[in-house]
Design a protein around this motif. Structure first.
Motif, mmCIF file in Angstrom:
data_model
loop_
_atom_site.group_PDB
_atom_site.id
_atom_site.type_symbol
_atom_site.label_atom_id
_atom_site.label_comp_id
_atom_site.label_asym_id
_atom_site.label_seq_id
_atom_site.Cartn_x
_atom_site.Cartn_y
_atom_site.Cartn_z
ATOM 1 N N LYS A 194 -29.556 -20.730 -15.763
ATOM 2 C CA LYS A 194 -30.975 -20.005 -16.182
ATOM 3 C C LYS A 194 -30.307 -18.662 -17.267
ATOM 4 C CE LYS A 194 -34.113 -17.230 -14.169
ATOM 5 N NZ LYS A 194 -34.277 -17.502 -13.181
ATOM 6 N N ASP A 195 -29.650 -18.158 -16.373
ATOM 7 C CA ASP A 195 -28.776 -16.741 -16.606
ATOM 8 C C ASP A 195 -28.239 -17.913 -18.326
ATOM 9 O OD1 ASP A 195 -29.849 -15.129 -15.550
ATOM 10 O OD2 ASP A 195 -27.912 -14.924 -13.984
ATOM 11 N N GLU A 196 -27.470 -18.464 -18.694
ATOM 12 C CA GLU A 196 -26.921 -18.965 -19.799
ATOM 13 C C GLU A 196 -27.689 -19.290 -20.610
ATOM 14 O OE1 GLU A 196 -23.716 -19.301 -22.153
ATOM 15 O OE2 GLU A 196 -23.741 -18.510 -20.228
ATOM 16 N N VAL A 197 -28.796 -19.706 -20.253
ATOM 17 C CA VAL A 197 -29.778 -20.552 -21.055
ATOM 18 C C VAL A 197 -30.954 -19.089 -22.108
ATOM 19 C CG1 VAL A 197 -31.854 -21.708 -21.548
ATOM 20 C CG2 VAL A 197 -30.347 -22.269 -20.482
ATOM 21 N N MET B 288 -36.098 -9.233 -24.744
ATOM 22 C CA MET B 288 -35.339 -10.496 -25.538
ATOM 23 C C MET B 288 -34.399 -10.622 -24.490
ATOM 24 S SD MET B 288 -36.160 -9.938 -28.826
ATOM 25 C CE MET B 288 -34.795 -11.288 -29.993
ATOM 26 N N LEU B 289 -33.733 -10.064 -23.562
ATOM 27 C CA LEU B 289 -32.290 -10.680 -22.545
ATOM 28 C C LEU B 289 -33.044 -9.638 -21.160
ATOM 29 C CD1 LEU B 289 -30.529 -12.707 -22.030
ATOM 30 C CD2 LEU B 289 -29.517 -10.308 -22.528
ATOM 31 N N PRO B 290 -33.773 -10.970 -20.225
ATOM 32 C CA PRO B 290 -33.520 -10.052 -18.602
ATOM 33 C C PRO B 290 -32.385 -9.462 -18.001
ATOM 34 C CG PRO B 290 -34.457 -12.076 -18.211
ATOM 35 C CD PRO B 290 -33.787 -11.775 -20.118
ATOM 36 N N PHE B 291 -32.524 -8.610 -17.033
ATOM 37 C CA PHE B 291 -31.539 -8.311 -16.510
ATOM 38 C C PHE B 291 -30.159 -8.197 -16.715
ATOM 39 C CE2 PHE B 291 -34.534 -10.979 -14.117
ATOM 40 C CZ PHE B 291 -35.798 -9.916 -13.446
ATOM 41 N N VAL B 292 -30.300 -6.919 -17.330
ATOM 42 C CA VAL B 292 -28.894 -6.149 -17.912
ATOM 43 C C VAL B 292 -28.699 -4.802 -16.917
ATOM 44 C CG1 VAL B 292 -27.943 -5.763 -20.440
ATOM 45 C CG2 VAL B 292 -29.426 -7.881 -19.995
ATOM 46 N N GLU B 293 -27.069 -4.874 -17.349
ATOM 47 C CA GLU B 293 -26.964 -3.513 -16.816
ATOM 48 C C GLU B 293 -25.842 -2.834 -18.043
ATOM 49 O OE1 GLU B 293 -25.531 -1.292 -13.482
ATOM 50 O OE2 GLU B 293 -26.238 -3.252 -13.634
ATOM 51 N N ASN B 294 -25.272 -3.174 -18.368
ATOM 52 C CA ASN B 294 -24.524 -2.958 -20.243
ATOM 53 C C ASN B 294 -24.920 -3.219 -20.724
ATOM 54 O OD1 ASN B 294 -22.866 -1.102 -20.754
ATOM 55 N ND2 ASN B 294 -21.069 -1.391 -20.422
ATOM 56 N N TRP B 295 -24.880 -3.186 -22.211
ATOM 57 C CA TRP B 295 -24.657 -3.686 -23.260
ATOM 58 C C TRP B 295 -24.131 -2.577 -24.211
ATOM 59 C CZ3 TRP B 295 -28.861 -3.449 -28.070
ATOM 60 C CH2 TRP B 295 -28.442 -4.710 -28.989
ATOM 61 N N GLU B 296 -23.268 -2.998 -25.897
ATOM 62 C CA GLU B 296 -21.982 -2.274 -26.054
ATOM 63 C C GLU B 296 -22.431 -3.161 -27.380
ATOM 64 O OE1 GLU B 296 -18.319 -1.627 -24.157
ATOM 65 O OE2 GLU B 296 -19.035 -1.344 -21.787
ATOM 66 N N LEU B 297 -22.624 -2.276 -28.104
ATOM 67 C CA LEU B 297 -22.310 -2.629 -29.215
ATOM 68 C C LEU B 297 -20.734 -2.321 -30.662
ATOM 69 C CD1 LEU B 297 -25.998 -2.539 -30.807
ATOM 70 C CD2 LEU B 297 -24.249 -4.428 -30.290
ATOM 71 N N ALA B 298 -20.154 -3.173 -30.917
ATOM 72 C CA ALA B 298 -19.390 -2.317 -32.019
ATOM 73 C C ALA B 298 -19.394 -3.389 -33.620
ATOM 74 C CB ALA B 298 -17.831 -2.417 -31.266
#
Length: 151
Positions: free
Chosen positions: A48-51, A112-122
């Protein structure tokens, strides 16, 4: 008197031993079934997390493909301007308390995406590198090609 007491004590009979063996086998099989069930539940949760991740990447890719320009506002905030949009909307993708969300300058939020600890963009050249750490500790990474800024 001591000899008489020893003679009166009885050990396990064959029937009692078979009954205990039957009960042990029964509870062992139930325990095994519960362990297999828990393992299957964990695999379903991982799938489910992968989907959810793949759907998020697909949705972000669709917005990216239909955008006139895209820029990273911070290490965790992406802005996309939709191409030929009569409402001239800007979409901002960022991390709220524990989710990745899409916001519009015309109002509204969408998870858009639940249960995220950290998100980094570069940004590397014209590519956007996304790194996500989920609440369960799994790490995911993907690259998207951003549209060229308007001249």
């Amino acid at each position: 008197m001591r000899e008489r007491r020893i003679l009166n004590e009885r050990g396990f009979t064959l029937l009692e031993s078979l009954f205990q063996l039957t009960v042990f086998v029964f509870f062992s099989s139930i325990t095994l079934l519960i362990l297999l069930w828990v393992r299957d539940l964990r695999q379903i949760e991982m799938m489910k997390d992968e989907v959810n991740w793949e759907l998020f990447v697909y949705d972000l890719h669709q917005y990216n493909m239909n955008s006139a320009s895209g820029k990273v506002l911070s290490s965790s905030m992406l802005q996309l301007e939709i191409l030929n949009d009569p409402e001239e909307r800007l979409f901002v993708f960022d991390k709220s308390a524990e989710h990745l969300r899409k916001r519009s300058n015309k109002g509204g939020n969408e998870i858009m995406l639940p249960f995220v600890e950290n998100w980094e963009l570069a940004i590397i050249g014209n590519e956007l590198n996304m790194k996500v750490v989920m609440k369960d500790g799994t790490k995911r990474e993907r690259d998207l090609v951003l549209p060229l800024p308007p001249k």
